[in-house]
Design a protein around this motif. Structure first.
Motif, short mmCIF file in Angstrom:
data_model
loop_
_atom_site.label_atom_id
_atom_site.label_comp_id
_atom_site.label_asym_id
_atom_site.label_seq_id
_atom_site.Cartn_x
_atom_site.Cartn_y
_atom_site.Cartn_z
N VAL A 65 0.70 -1.30 -0.22
CA VAL A 65 0.02 -0.31 0.68
C VAL A 65 1.27 1.10 -0.16
O VAL A 65 1.44 1.29 0.91
CB VAL A 65 -1.07 -0.02 1.30
CG1 VAL A 65 -1.49 0.97 1.23
CG2 VAL A 65 -1.82 -1.13 1.37
N HIS A 66 0.52 1.92 -1.12
CA HIS A 66 1.45 3.37 -0.70
C HIS A 66 0.21 4.50 -0.62
O HIS A 66 -0.92 4.64 -1.56
CB HIS A 66 2.28 3.78 -2.19
CG HIS A 66 2.27 2.67 -3.07
ND1 HIS A 66 4.24 2.36 -3.07
CD2 HIS A 66 2.57 1.13 -3.37
CE1 HIS A 66 4.76 1.58 -3.45
NE2 HIS A 66 3.80 0.81 -3.03
N MET A 67 0.29 5.75 0.13
CA MET A 67 -0.12 6.34 0.86
C MET A 67 0.30 7.72 -0.43
O MET A 67 1.86 8.11 0.11
CB MET A 67 -0.40 7.20 1.92
CG MET A 67 -1.24 7.93 2.48
SD MET A 67 -1.98 8.25 4.00
CE MET A 67 -0.40 9.61 4.24
N LEU A 68 -0.08 8.29 -1.53
CA LEU A 68 -0.08 9.56 -2.48
C LEU A 68 -1.12 10.84 -1.36
O LEU A 68 -2.07 10.92 -2.36
CB LEU A 68 -0.47 9.32 -4.10
CG LEU A 68 1.33 8.50 -3.95
CD1 LEU A 68 1.62 7.34 -3.63
CD2 LEU A 68 0.95 8.45 -6.31
N THR A 69 -0.53 11.30 -0.71
CA THR A 69 -1.22 12.91 -0.03
C THR A 69 -0.63 13.75 -0.41
O THR A 69 0.35 14.51 -1.26
CB THR A 69 -1.43 12.36 1.19
OG1 THR A 69 -2.22 13.49 1.70
CG2 THR A 69 -0.24 12.32 1.47
N ARG A 119 7.02 4.44 0.82
CA ARG A 119 5.10 4.13 0.74
C ARG A 119 4.59 5.07 1.19
O ARG A 119 3.31 5.14 1.00
CB ARG A 119 5.18 3.11 1.87
CG ARG A 119 6.39 1.43 1.60
CD ARG A 119 5.25 0.58 2.29
NE ARG A 119 6.78 0.14 3.12
CZ ARG A 119 6.90 -0.99 4.02
NH1 ARG A 119 5.67 -1.27 4.83
NH2 ARG A 119 7.38 -1.70 4.48
N VAL A 120 5.16 6.72 1.93
CA VAL A 120 4.08 7.79 1.40
C VAL A 120 5.19 8.74 0.56
O VAL A 120 6.33 8.90 0.41
CB VAL A 120 4.68 7.84 2.43
CG1 VAL A 120 4.25 9.85 2.89
CG2 VAL A 120 3.20 6.91 3.89
N VAL A 121 4.20 9.03 -0.41
CA VAL A 121 4.18 10.13 -1.15
C VAL A 121 4.09 11.97 -0.57
O VAL A 121 2.62 11.63 -0.72
CB VAL A 121 5.00 10.32 -2.51
CG1 VAL A 121 4.57 11.47 -3.18
CG2 VAL A 121 5.19 9.20 -3.25
N ALA A 122 4.37 12.72 -0.28
CA ALA A 122 3.09 14.07 -0.26
C ALA A 122 3.59 15.30 -1.01
O ALA A 122 4.59 15.18 -1.99
CB ALA A 122 4.37 14.72 1.61
N ARG A 123 2.85 16.03 -0.47
CA ARG A 123 2.62 16.66 -1.31
C ARG A 123 2.42 16.29 -2.81
O ARG A 123 3.40 17.19 -3.72
CB ARG A 123 4.03 18.01 -0.98
CG ARG A 123 4.30 18.41 -0.04
CD ARG A 123 3.17 19.36 0.61
NE ARG A 123 3.17 20.05 1.65
CZ ARG A 123 2.25 20.66 2.20
NH1 ARG A 123 0.49 20.53 2.06
NH2 ARG A 123 2.32 21.30 3.08
N CYS A 124 1.86 15.69 -2.81
CA CYS A 124 2.02 14.79 -4.18
C CYS A 124 0.85 15.54 -5.49
O CYS A 124 -0.15 16.54 -5.29
CB CYS A 124 1.12 13.55 -4.28
SG CYS A 124 1.37 11.68 -5.27
#
Length: 998
Positions: free
Chosen positions: A603-607, A658-663
């Motif tokens: 699971v990757h969270m792109l936010t 797994r986490v990309v912020a300011r996407c």
């Protein structure tokens, strides 16, 4: 089947109407909308808001598909041969089976098509309207004249509307006018009734797209009375003849089977030295019938329809059937955070102002009840009784300007409904983040409606855009104790995007420049201070917004509506402060993520959130371990870091972040490309217009049904009606279940065919007294086994609930076809076992108990000399019937034991399967014992002691199946995954009480 044409009132030039006249014409209110009862009445009067003759389910096309295939052609040839040789009973039975198969297939497929058509309609564009004083989302076909419809970026407009509120609205009307450039709308009155369509700037039209801005309008025309209806075309057509990869593979299998049938026919004629006779022809047709799974099409249709319906029950609408089977191969899920992993029930819980320090806000949801406390520089939040409460409408000038910005740079609406059923309840319209800020303004006593009533006038708006991550508005401010009447720019957005526009920061009543002084880099020091405070909030899992403002002085005579340049307006701003908004994770998100890890799905969270906020939420839902140092780990990146890497650098990472912020939308596309280079199968969620490229680039595009734009929904394969991450996981589980079940029933059907072929081919070695081959099974027996005995249990296997290991097995390879090595091996081994055991019983009865007397012409009619052959044929038929029914139990699992009490007790969960086994078993007896039917049609006779052979062989087969599965469990690689390290993350809930006030 045509639809009834409803005559509406003659076309009216609504573009010449004033807003008041339009509202009066349709007896509607631009603030309250229609009531539900009135909307229902108008739906009956005007009809559904849809185009006529644009498809639907055609019964004759479905019926044609049932008869226009190779399987039916072969059966028809068999029937013709039977009638030509005078065997009217057999020919009649074959015709009956053809008709019955077509009827069953038609009924199943027609219902399935209707179900899928209804679900497609559910996933078609929706409309946001105001009904019962509350904004709600309705299926587009339920919009009626007089509805108050709302539009924003990315929406496909659902009906022709007369606009009454517009903010920077531009629409794409190319399909109506051919004009490639967007059309900018306004509210100007138009006098000419004959104004060209492209110049009716106070109207918007059905099926056109909102390119920019937002607006509200009164629905004037729907369905065939809309402009798009008049030219009889639509943008949202759905190809009902779409073939999925699975259906294409099954078609290839059908060609292979047809070729194999021709080869078997040649073998039969070769054994008889190519000497034609009715006996040889019928035997050849029998062999070809035996290898073709007549019930396969009906079973596949039923299983696909059931899968679509099950997906709808878990609130996932399938727009493209190919995605249903693709879900089982998903290895990575790229998900948004807000509203998907979280509840999208945002509430402002913290503020920070340079002059005043931290503020704490109480209350939950969008009910504007709660208090605001000043904490100074305290961040622990443990000594609330020492905080200073700020009375409503008071506070420092800096504090009031901050609240003023939150209230005015905001397009959400908050009001208490007057509807009789929900009287007194607070409702909100708008983006959840803006609603949270508006609730904050209400608590502080600076509600936007009050401010507008007191003279605050919106002049221009620069809406939020994912590329700039901020929003600005220009207001005319009346005179007050904060100064004389003036124009003011208010801004909110992501911190790094807002402070880049700021050259000043406010401290109390003073504005300080951000620049270098006395050798010190003032901007760096300022940004370091802001970053420290922002991290304090973000590390608590809060989404941080930054607010800014400045006085605006326009040049004399400047066009303040169309003449403003965003880059010039959004410059030289004054930093005000930070707002921390909390969006609690959904309770089901963490278990769903853990389930993904157990299933081998990453699971990757792109936010778009700040990295610290994103990491905090990711830890709460178990996307990353709680002990992970997010600041120094490659598992957490910003979009800037990820986008700056080359493909080679990304490919060299041990694991993708797994986490990309300011996407940004481009970042999502780059992530999909990186996953594809690793031969991974990705599902991507999206809701905005700019998410369309990533949704199309992913293997399975998933759009948000509630918050998603219509453009995103059209680009997606699946639409979630609840915007819930757990629904994605349920959809993956359903995709796995469906694919596994298709393997089960295909194995069951093909094993039965292999068994029949074994019996018939070996039977060529036995000759009767006339030198002709003896049929171990008659053509009608074969048809009965294929259609009545084998197909219903196969349908039951298609409806099997998911196995316990369904989400503990690794994703199947995207290149893996329907027939894996294990499935092919099982098909032939079980088929050979059933065929040999059935033939052994035939041989025992005709040779051991009837002295090897094969009689004369026993293939066509009964005589005393054929008694042994007829009994042997009945024994072989009964044996194979019970073996096929027992094999359905084996097919429930590739390797797990099937004949245990625990497994058999779960049969009650699948009514179709156990009922088909029971009915199939009972049907053996009338077929064998009814006089005339047995000897004249099925070419066998009643059994006595032979039942003992049937029982013995059945026990042997069950024992063989259990031993065979035991060997596979010990020799082959396990299917289930061991629980991964990620799945062992501490399941205790993260304590968020330190900053959430209850």
């Amino acid at each position: 089947m045509g639809k009834k044409v409803i005559d509406l009132e003659p076309e009216t030039p609504y573009h010449t109407f004033s807003v008041e006249k339009t509202a009066q014409h349709y007896s509607t209110s631009i603030t309250e909308g229609l009531s539900s009862s009135e909307a229902a009445a108008r739906l009956k009067k005007y009809g559904a808001n849809e185009l006529q003759g644009n498809g639907g389910v055609k019964w004759y096309k479905v019926l044609w598909r049932q008869v226009a295939n190779a399987l039916v052609v072969i059966l028809l040839i068999a029937a013709v041969l039977a009638f030509a040789t005078g065997d009217f009973a057999e020919g009649g039975v074959i015709l009956f089976i053809i008709i019955m198969n077509a009827a069953i297939g038609f009924w199943q497929e027609f219902n399935a098509e209707q179900t899928m058509e209804a679900l497609r309609n559910m996933s078609s564009p929706t409309s946001k309207v105001i009904r019962d004083e509350t904004r709600c989302t309705i299926p587009n076909n339920q919009a009626v004249p007089g509805d108050i419809m709302l539009f924003e970026d990315g929406d496909v407009i659902g009906a022709d509307c007369r606009l009454f509120e517009v903010f920077n609205l531009e629409t794409d009307e190319a399909l109506l006018t051919g004009e490639s450039l967007p059309v900018q709308k306004n509210l100007d009155h138009i006098e000419s009734p004959d104004q060209p369509l492209g110049d009716r700037l106070n109207m918007v039209f059905s099926s056109t797209t909102v390119v920019k801005g937002r607006a509200k309008g009164i629905v004037t025309s729907t369905g065939m009375k809309s402009q798009i209806g008049k030219i009889a075309t639509t943008l949202m057509s759905v190809d009902s003849d779409e073939q999925t990869p699975l259906q294409k593979r099954l078609n290839k299998m059908a060609y292979f089977v047809f070729l194999a049938a021709l080869i078997l026919v040649l073998i039969v004629f070769a054994v008889h030295k190519f000497q034609y006779s009715n006996e040889v022809a019928i035997y050849a047709i029998s062999v070809s019938i035996a290898i073709i799974p007549e019930g396969l099409v009906a079973v596949v249709t039923l299983t696909m329809a059931f899968g679509v319906r099950r997906m709808a029950e878990v609130k996932a609408i399938v727009r493209r059937l190919s995605s249903l089977e693709s879900l089982g191969a998903v290895t990575n899920i790229c998900s948004d955070k807000t509203g998907t992993l979280t509840q999208s029930k945002m509430v402002a819980v913290r503020m920070w102002l340079p002059s005043d320090g931290f503020y704490r806000i109480t209350g939950t949801g969008f009910v504007p009840e709660g208090d605001i406390f000043r904490q100074g520089d305290s961040t622990d939040g443990k000594h609330y009784e020492q905080d200073e409460q700020i009375p409503s409408g008071s506070g420092s000038n800096h504090y009031l300007r901050m609240i003023q910005t939150a209230s005015l740079c905001n397009m959400s609406e908050l009001h208490r409904t007057q509807h009789p059923e929900t009287h007194g309840e607070w409702t909100a319209i708008g983006d959840p983040t803006e609603i949270a800020l508006q609730v904050l303004a209400y608590k502080a006593g600076l509600a936007k409606p009050d401010m507008v009533a007191n003279g605050f006038k919106l002049i221009a708006e620069f809406p939020f855009d994912s590329s700039v991550k901020r929003m600005s508005v220009l207001y005319q401010i009346p005179g007050s104790n904060m100064g004389p009447s003036e124009q003011m720019i208010f801004m909110k957005g992501a911190t790094e995007r807002v402070i880049g526009c700021c050259n000043y920061w406010r401290d109390g009543d003073n504005e300080h420049p951000i620049h270098s002084e006395k050798g010190t880099d003032g901007r760096a020091a300022f940004e370091a201070m802001i970053t420290e405070k922002m991290n304090t909030l973000a590390e608590k899992g809060l989404r941080v917004l930054t607010l800014a403002y400045r006085k605006f002085e326009a040049a004399p005579g400047a066009d303040l509506v169309h003449g403003l340049v965003r880059e010039e307006v959004e410059s030289d701003m004054v930093f005000l402060g930070l707002v921390g908004i909390y969006d609690p994770p959904r309770a089901e998100s963490r278990p769903a993520v853990l389930s993904c890890y157990q299933a081998g799905v990453r699971v990757h969270m792109l936010t778009g959130d700040h990295p610290s906020t994103a990491a905090a939420i990711a830890k709460e839902v178990a996307i990353i371990p709680e002990e992970l140092d997010a600041a120094n780990s490659s598992l957490v990146m910003t979009a800037g870091q990820f986008d700056s890497m080359t493909d080679e650098q990304i490919d060299s990472l041990d694991e993708l972040p797994r986490v990309v912020a300011r996407c940004s939308p481009d970042t999502k596309v780059k992530m999909i490309a990186a996953l594809h280079r690793r031969n991974l199968f990705a599902a991507m969620t999206g809701d905005g217009v700019n998410d369309s490229p990533s949704l199309k680039a992913s293997n399975v595009g998933i759009a948000m049904g509630q918050s998603g734009s219509d453009v995103a929904k059209q680009a997606a394969d699946i639409v979630l009606t609840d915007d819930n991450f757990a629904t994605i996981v349920q959809a993956v589980a359903e995709g796995r279940r469906m694919f596994a079940n298709i393997q089960k029933f295909v194995q069951h059907l093909m094993s039965a065919n292999v068994a029949e072929i074994v019996v018939l081919i070996i039977g060529l070695a036995f000759k009767d007294n006339d030198g002709n081959s003896v049929f171990p099974m008659s053509p009608v027996e074969i048809l009965f086994l294929n259609m009545i005995t084998s197909s219903p249990p196969a349908m039951g296997l298609g409806l099997e609930p998911p196995s316990e290991s369904n989400m503990r097995e690794p994703p199947r390879s995207a290149k893996q076809g329907l027939f894996s090595f294990e499935v092919i091996m099982d098909t032939f081994i079980y088929g050979l076992a059933m065929g040999i055991l059935s033939f052994v019983n035939f041989v025992i009865v005709v040779i051991a108990f009837n002295d090897g007397n094969f009689g004369s012409k026993c293939n066509s009619h009964y005589s005393p000399s054929c008694e042994g052959v007829f009994k042997a044929r009945a024994t072989s038929y009964a044996t194979l019937t019970f073996l096929i029914l027992a094999h359905a139990i084996n097919c429930r699992s590739l390797r797990e034991r099937g004949w245990t009490y625990a497994n058999l007790s779960t049969l009650k969960q699948n009514k179709m399967l156990w009922m088909s086994i029971i009915v199939g078993s009972l049907l053996v007896f009338p077929v064998i014992y009814i006089p005339g039917l047995n000897e004249n049609v099925f070419k066998h006779t009643g059994l006595t002691y032979e039942w003992g052979l049937v029982a013995c062989v059945l026990v042997l087969f069950i024992a063989f199946a259990e031993i065979y599965k035991l060997i596979k469990r010990n020799v082959m690689k396990p299917l289930s995954l061991q629980e991964s390290a990620e799945a062992k993350v501490d399941r205790s809930a993260t304590d968020v009480d330190s900053f959430m006030v209850k």
